[in-house]
Design a protein around this motif. Structure first.
Motif, short mmCIF file in Angstrom:
data_model
loop_
_atom_site.label_atom_id
_atom_site.label_comp_id
_atom_site.label_asym_id
_atom_site.label_seq_id
_atom_site.Cartn_x
_atom_site.Cartn_y
_atom_site.Cartn_z
N ASP B 197 0.82 -1.22 0.00
CA ASP B 197 0.00 0.00 0.00
C ASP B 197 0.85 1.27 0.00
O ASP B 197 0.32 2.38 0.11
N GLY B 198 2.16 1.11 -0.12
CA GLY B 198 3.04 2.28 -0.19
C GLY B 198 3.60 2.72 1.14
O GLY B 198 4.50 3.55 1.18
N SER B 199 3.09 2.17 2.22
CA SER B 199 3.63 2.56 3.53
C SER B 199 4.99 1.92 3.75
O SER B 199 5.36 0.95 3.08
N ILE B 200 5.74 2.48 4.69
CA ILE B 200 7.12 2.02 4.91
C ILE B 200 7.11 0.79 5.82
O ILE B 200 6.55 0.84 6.91
N ARG B 201 7.72 -0.29 5.34
CA ARG B 201 7.86 -1.49 6.19
C ARG B 201 9.19 -1.42 6.97
O ARG B 201 9.23 -1.62 8.16
N VAL B 202 10.24 -1.11 6.25
CA VAL B 202 11.56 -0.95 6.87
C VAL B 202 12.16 0.37 6.38
O VAL B 202 12.20 0.61 5.17
N ALA B 203 12.58 1.20 7.31
CA ALA B 203 13.24 2.45 6.93
C ALA B 203 14.75 2.24 6.98
O ALA B 203 15.27 1.76 7.99
N GLY B 204 15.42 2.59 5.91
CA GLY B 204 16.88 2.43 5.89
C GLY B 204 17.54 3.30 6.95
O GLY B 204 18.35 2.85 7.75
N PHE B 205 17.17 4.57 6.97
CA PHE B 205 17.67 5.52 7.97
C PHE B 205 16.61 6.60 8.11
O PHE B 205 16.13 7.13 7.10
N VAL B 206 16.23 6.91 9.35
CA VAL B 206 15.13 7.87 9.56
C VAL B 206 15.70 9.29 9.60
O VAL B 206 16.50 9.61 10.49
N PRO B 207 15.29 10.16 8.66
CA PRO B 207 15.87 11.52 8.63
C PRO B 207 15.12 12.52 9.49
O PRO B 207 15.38 13.72 9.39
N ASP B 208 14.19 12.07 10.33
CA ASP B 208 13.47 12.99 11.21
C ASP B 208 14.38 13.36 12.38
O ASP B 208 14.96 12.47 13.02
N LEU B 209 14.48 14.65 12.67
CA LEU B 209 15.46 15.09 13.68
C LEU B 209 14.88 15.12 15.10
O LEU B 209 15.42 15.79 15.98
N LYS B 210 13.78 14.39 15.31
CA LYS B 210 13.31 14.17 16.68
C LYS B 210 13.10 12.68 16.94
O LYS B 210 12.53 12.29 17.96
#
Lengths: 330, 447
Positions: B197-210
């Protein structure tokens, strides 16, 4: 009936400094002794803290060293140089308007339904009142997990009902405050019970008379019920406004849980998460006074909050008196 | 006349009382010690109270080390109180009833502790006992002093590096961890897996700074970014590395899509729980402290993971191998009842090699003296060794101490959130305003 406390002027002159004068002094001291606990309580727990807060608001103080007089600098910073403070003030204003309105309407609406229930009265009243007994932290934790956009049952149900992109609730800056409002509505059972009591107190004969005059349910509600319960409505509004102006615990906990760091509540990265949408004025005030050591600045924020609360409450009471004629009843 | 004078007298009395009370309010009792308090005599019975924010497993570890101190000093009674965060310690100092020894997890308050005298200057004690501060690495010495006043000693350090999931690396056909930021970016994209469905199953690296410890102060040193100008004012707009830093993250956010990333983060699990997204295999790479090795041992011992120094900017390869450090600090609050005895305990905990090693082994932190770092008793596995090596790097970085509880970090994180969500279109102008905001807030604190 006429009062007999007044004495002739001559008698007062003769009595000055003698027997009756001492008696009068004794009377005054007796009265003073009776009201002393209230006066002392007022001075110690309200008067002195208020004066001290006003004094500190003109100083640079950290609570550890003697304060340094800085004049109006804290107020200038508050109005000119503090975008987070401005956001926090707007968030609190939003809550004061929206939360107050919805809380009073929700409590009144629920009470209006409950007052008509004929079977299982106790069960339904308990059911609606029960959430307000939950400790705020526990209630918030549960609510945030229920509304988790990825794994929570609310969004699961919404998807099942065909909503493709359900809201992000506490993780979405647009939805964070409405989510907090929903939480507060869920725990508004206390106000609902008060409204219910007020509705049950409305004289039945008034409704009957209005019905005989041809008034329908809506007209009876508007012209009979609402005026009858207006003092309770006023209480509900004032109570909700003050609740919104002091909004702290739920926003603090919800932001930390939504940020994925429930065990470091108050950490700078969780404060106001997401994007300061849950940053309320009292939270920023606490942060300034107790975590960033700007006690003088926090005092200035306190003074502003006090003035707004005072003015808001005064306006509400005056407005309500004007519309309900409460002033004449005194 | 008499009666009209009474209220006036009362008013004058009340005004005097209130003025006096206000004048003395909110200032703690007890002066700042300039001479070191003498150590208690061997036969003098003393009680020392210790407050820390340790809990559960970590508090047990601290208490075992305190038992060791008691064995060496039978005349001491040590009362250890856990779950005491910085707010409580500060309020206790303000209230004039502090513990004898305070332990803080973060260095955010250090500037205020030192400059206000809330924590006593340890200089006289160090001088009297001729403590060799060269035993402590430079960066650690930096984050335990403020403007020349050493009001704290380091009690173990936290060092940040890259954690990566070996199973996910194998699945993506990647042989080893990235060394440069462009490699990190490329691997993050290769390691990311999407659901149908396009949602993320595994994130390689999370770029959110919190996200967890993906915070500016931990990450920025790898871009070579500096917080301050030479004159001590905020310098984010003056340092091009910050521009690179924010741009790099924004590009990766755009790769994921802000909406999809937000949804993924919402179900990422709590940071210090068994549900941590890295521990659950939902994140392939992340930056975190050495203490994560203990959490993995406790919650997900079968997780196939490795550790490495965090990648660095492509044009600064000599930075590779270093990282960010902060740590637990310990000091003697103003108003402590037994400062002489408190120093004996502080000195033992921060300079005794065996005590430091025992505590480090127990809570999986990095010991803060060179002798403890090389002690054969220090338990070191392959993953933990990475952090010892980072800690030993000569370019180790810590955050500048601030007088207002690290307010600059909060403002930078807020800015990052706005920039990454697309609210800020002009990055340079945004950074300039951020500098102004930080400087204005510092001025509020009188700095």
């Amino acid at each position: 009936m006429t009062a007999t406390l007044e004495r002739p002027a001559a008698a007062r002159r003769v009595g000055a400094g003698t027997g009756p004068g001492r008696r009068r002094l004794r009377n005054r001291l007796t009265v003073l002794a009776f009201v002393a606990p209230a006066i002392i309580g007022f001075l110690v727990f309200f008067g002195y803290p208020l004066l001290a807060t006003i004094f500190f608001s003109f100083t640079r103080a950290d609570g550890l060293n003697p304060p340094v007089w800085v004049g109006l600098r804290n107020y200038v910073h508050l109005f000119v140089n503090d975008p987070v403070g401005r956001t926090a003030a707007l968030n609190t204003l939003w809550l004061a308007l929206v939360l107050t309105l919805l809380r009073v309407v929700f409590a009144l609406g629920t009470a209006s339904v409950l007052v008509r229930v004929r079977t299982g009265v106790g069960f339904f009243r308990t059911l609606f009142y029960l959430p307000s007994l939950a400790p705020p932290v526990a209630a918030t934790l549960a609510f945030v997990f229920l509304f988790n956009p990825g794994t929570g049952p609310v969004n699961t149900a919404l998807r099942w009902l065909g909503v493709d992109s359900p809201p992000g609730w506490f993780t979405d800056p647009t939805w964070a405050k409405p989510s907090l409002t929903l939480l507060m509505l869920w725990v508004s059972g206390e106000l609902m019970i008060i409204m219910l009591a007020a509705l049950l107190d409305v004289p039945v004969e008034l409704h009957e008379a209005a019905a005989l005059d041809g008034a329908g349910p809506l007209r009876r509600f508007w012209h009979v019920t609402l005026p009858s319960i207006s003092p309770v409505l006023l209480f509900g509004v004032v109570n909700s406004v003050i609740l919104a102006l002091q909004f702290f615990t739920q926003a603090m906990v919800a932001s930390a849980v939504a940020a994925g760091s429930a065990d470091v509540v108050g950490n700078s990265k969780t404060l106001g998460y997401p994007g300061n949408a849950t940053m309320t004025f009292p939270i920023w005030l606490y942060q300034q006074g107790f975590r960033q050591f700007n006690m003088g600045y926090a005092a200035a924020m306190c003074v502003l909050l006090f003035l707004v609360s005072f003015a808001g409450t005064a306006v509400l009471i005056r407005q309500m008196r004007n519309t309900s004629g409460l002033g004449e009843a005194r | 006349m008499g009666s009209s004078c009474r209220p006036r007298h009362l008013s004058i009395l009340m005004a005097t009382l209130v003025t006096g009370l206000i004048g003395t309010a909110c200032t703690t009792g007890g002066g700042v010690t300039t001479q070191p308090a003498p150590a208690p005599a061997p036969d003098e019975q003393v009680t020392v109270s210790v407050w820390s924010n340790f809990a559960h497993r970590e508090l047990n570890g601290l208490n075992k080390v305190l038992d060791g101190f008691r064995a060496k000093h039978p005349n001491f009674t040590v009362e250890s109180q856990g779950s005491q965060d910085d707010d409580k310690i500060t309020q206790a100092i303000r209230g004039g009833n502090p513990p004898d020894v305070a332990i803080s997890f973060a260095t955010d308050f250090l500037g205020q502790f030192c400059s206000s005298g809330a924590w006593q200057d340890l200089g006289p004690y160090l001088e009297r006992d001729a403590v060799d501060l060269d035993q402590i690495p430079d960066a650690v010495r930096d984050y335990t002093q403020y403007k020349g006043v050493r009001c704290a000693m380091p009690l173990l350090a936290d060092v940040y590096g890259l954690y990566y999931n070996k199973e996910l690396f194998d699945r993506a056909g990647i042989s080893g961890p990235p060394k440069t930021l462009s490699e990190l970016r490329e691997m993050a994209e290769r390691l990311t897996e999407f659901n149908p469905d396009g949602s993320i199953r595994v994130a390689g690296f999370v770029p959110d700074l919190k996200f967890y410890n993906h915070r500016p102060q931990m990450l920025a040193p790898h871009w070579g970014a500096h917080w301050q100008r030479a004159d001590g004012t905020s310098g984010l707009s003056a340092d091009p590395a910050w521009r690179e830093f924010f741009t790099w993250h924004k590009e990766l956010v755009d790769f994921y899509g802000r909406q999809r990333l937000s949804q993924f983060l919402a179900s990422a699990g709590q940071q210090y729980s068994a549900d941590n997204a890295f521990q659950q295999g939902k994140v392939a790479m992340m930056i975190d402290g050495e203490y994560r090795t203990a959490f993995i041992d406790e919650f997900t011992p079968d997780l196939p993971y490795g550790t490495a120094p965090f990648p660095v900017a492509d044009d600064q390869p000599d930075r590779y191998g270093t990282g960010y450090t902060t740590g637990t600090i310990i000091g003697i609050p103003r108003g402590a009842k037994n400062p002489g005895a408190a120093w004996e305990l502080v000195s033992y905990l921060t300079t005794d090699t065996d005590a430091l090693v025992e505590l480090a082994n127990s809570i999986k932190n990095v010991p803060t003296t060179k002798s403890a770092l090389t002690s054969p008793k220090l338990s070191v596995d392959e993953n933990f060794r990475t952090f010892l090596e980072i800690f030993a790097h000569p370019r180790l970085v810590s955050s500048p101490a601030s007088p207002n509880g690290g307010a600059y970090v909060k403002f930078t994180e807020d800015f990052a959130t706005r920039y990454l969500s697309g609210e800020v279109s002009d990055l340079d102008e945004g950074l300039r305003k951020l500098d102004e905001q930080i400087n204005a807030h510092n001025e509020l604190s009188g700095n």
